[in-house]
Each structure stands twice: as C-alpha cells, then as structure tokens.
Design an enzyme around this catalytic site. Sequence first.
Site, short mmCIF file in Angstrom:
data_model
loop_
_atom_site.label_atom_id
_atom_site.label_comp_id
_atom_site.label_asym_id
_atom_site.label_seq_id
_atom_site.Cartn_x
_atom_site.Cartn_y
_atom_site.Cartn_z
N GLU A 38 0.83 -1.20 0.00
CA GLU A 38 0.00 0.00 0.00
C GLU A 38 0.87 1.26 0.00
O GLU A 38 1.81 1.38 0.78
CB GLU A 38 -0.91 -0.01 1.23
CG GLU A 38 -1.88 1.16 1.29
CD GLU A 38 -2.73 1.14 2.56
OE1 GLU A 38 -3.78 1.79 2.57
OE2 GLU A 38 -2.34 0.47 3.55
N LYS B 100 -10.18 2.31 -2.16
CA LYS B 100 -10.37 1.74 -0.82
C LYS B 100 -11.71 2.17 -0.23
O LYS B 100 -12.04 3.35 -0.16
CB LYS B 100 -9.22 2.21 0.08
CG LYS B 100 -9.15 1.57 1.45
CD LYS B 100 -7.87 2.01 2.13
CE LYS B 100 -7.68 1.42 3.50
NZ LYS B 100 -6.40 1.82 4.10
N CYS C 79 -5.79 -2.89 2.62
CA CYS C 79 -5.48 -2.73 4.04
C CYS C 79 -6.70 -2.82 4.95
O CYS C 79 -7.16 -3.90 5.25
CB CYS C 79 -4.70 -1.44 4.26
SG CYS C 79 -3.76 -1.45 5.82
#
Length: 289
Positions: free
Chosen positions: A43, A116, A153
């Site tokens: 990331e 995300k 994540c």
Amino acid sequence: MAKVQVGLVQMSCTGNKQENLDKAIVKIREIAAMGAQVVCLQELFTSLYFCDEENYDNFKLAEAIPGPSTDVLTKVAAELNVVIVASLFEKRAEGLYHNTTAVLDADGTYLGKYRKMHIPDDPGFYEKFYFTPGDLGYKVFKTKYAKIGVLICWDQWYPEAARITALMGADFLVYPTAIGWATTQDEQTNTEQYNAWQTIQRSHAIANGVPVVSVNRVGEEAGVEFWGGSFVSNPFGSLLYQAPHNEETLKVVELDLSKSDSYRTHWPFLRDRRIDSYSQITKRYIDED
C-alpha cells in the site's frame, strides 16, 4: 490458467517519491526474473506512510490515476510480461483524494482501479483526513493470468468485502497493506495484533474458497514499526508463505487455482449460504424493538 506465479514485494520506503518508484521497479524486474507473473506491491509504495499525521503538505504526494506512475509501470509490465498491482495516492479532482490501487495487465494495458472502501481513523493512521471512501464498489480485474480481486489494508477486517469480491468471480484476493506496531508496545500485544490480522484474512480464504495474498511494508516510520509479515494463504487457510517481520523480501508463490473447486465442493459454504436470510446485514446495528 490453472496455476499462476504470484510475486510479493515487501520493502521499506523513504521520503523521496521518485526514489521509491525507482526502487519498486528494480524489485519488479528482480521478481519477474524469479518467475513472477503477477507482482503485488504494498500500500502507498511511492512514499512513507504519511497518514501518521494530518499535514496538508502531504496532499502534494497525490497524482492522477492513470497518471505519471501508471504510465511508467505500464511500460514495465509490457516489457516483462507481468501483471502489476500498484497501490497509489490518487488525486481525483481539486480537494478530492482516494487511496487507490491500479491494475496493469501483462501487455501494459491499464485495466482500471479500485478505491479503498473502508477508511480508518486511529492514532498514527489518520486516513480520513486524506481519503474519501471509495465509490467504485468492489472490483475484479480480468488479467492475462487470472481474475484478481483487489482490496486495500483496512478492508482486510471486513468479511463482507471479501465475500462480495469473491462472488464477483475473483480467482484470488490481493490486499496491499501498510500496518505496523507502535514502537512503545510490548511483545505480547504485537504478537496478538499480527495474529489477528493474519487470522481474519485466512478466514476470508476459507469462507470463500480462494487464495489470499497480503503484502505489507517494513521499516520504522514516525513511531510505527511496520510489521512486514506478508503472506499467502491457500483456499482453506493454510499458509503457503510468510515473510519475516523486519526484512525486505521478494517471494514468488505458486497458486494452483484449480484447487478452489475442490475445496468449494468438499466444504460447500457457498452452496449452503442462506441469502434469503441476510437482509439485516445492511443495518448499522440490529436494535431490539
């Protein structure tokens, strides 16, 4: 393809964006030479993890997607005949930013991006200051070698995200990650946190019958020791590989995608889902009347 060679690039970063991009390209070349067909980067690999503070200057790190970094990486992908999963800080418009992963096919085609969806806000991880939650929904990318589901994540903790992405036909899930321990924590807490992080992702593999690839950064940044520990799980949660916690590393892991059918037929969790009973999952909390 029944089998695919997936490369994990676990590395540390500096405050120089160009230096990090150049370093990542060197490692892509190295891992491609090791046989990788799909290369997974961590990331926000072009910078330090800047979300440790709320600093307006950090918005200068963002870029358009597609844009400068993807322009360079598409050429590398085409040259090496590899798929690249590249996590970047996206500037969508003036004052509008996302934590985004681009997927580049082995012929250099830009296949698209995933933004995300779940954005944390914790001490040392002030992501809500920088990132607007994703609005593209969950995504699967049909590459030369496999259909890849990408999550990022904090998405790791949500079984709903993994489930939907798997139901969209992903052959395996990839989680670019930046997560670590506070340097003031005790070893017992560190171990518990890492184990929880790995366990939840291995559970996604089991529940959905697909491999999971999780790639993290290493190095100490602003009081956080990024814990590395990148790993690959098979469709029944067994570890195929786990990286060390404090070293840069390159690893190629073979995924046998045909095994998903075997696990799904012997342990038919998808068959037995009671989709007629799940409507309440869309509620924030189920209060008693």
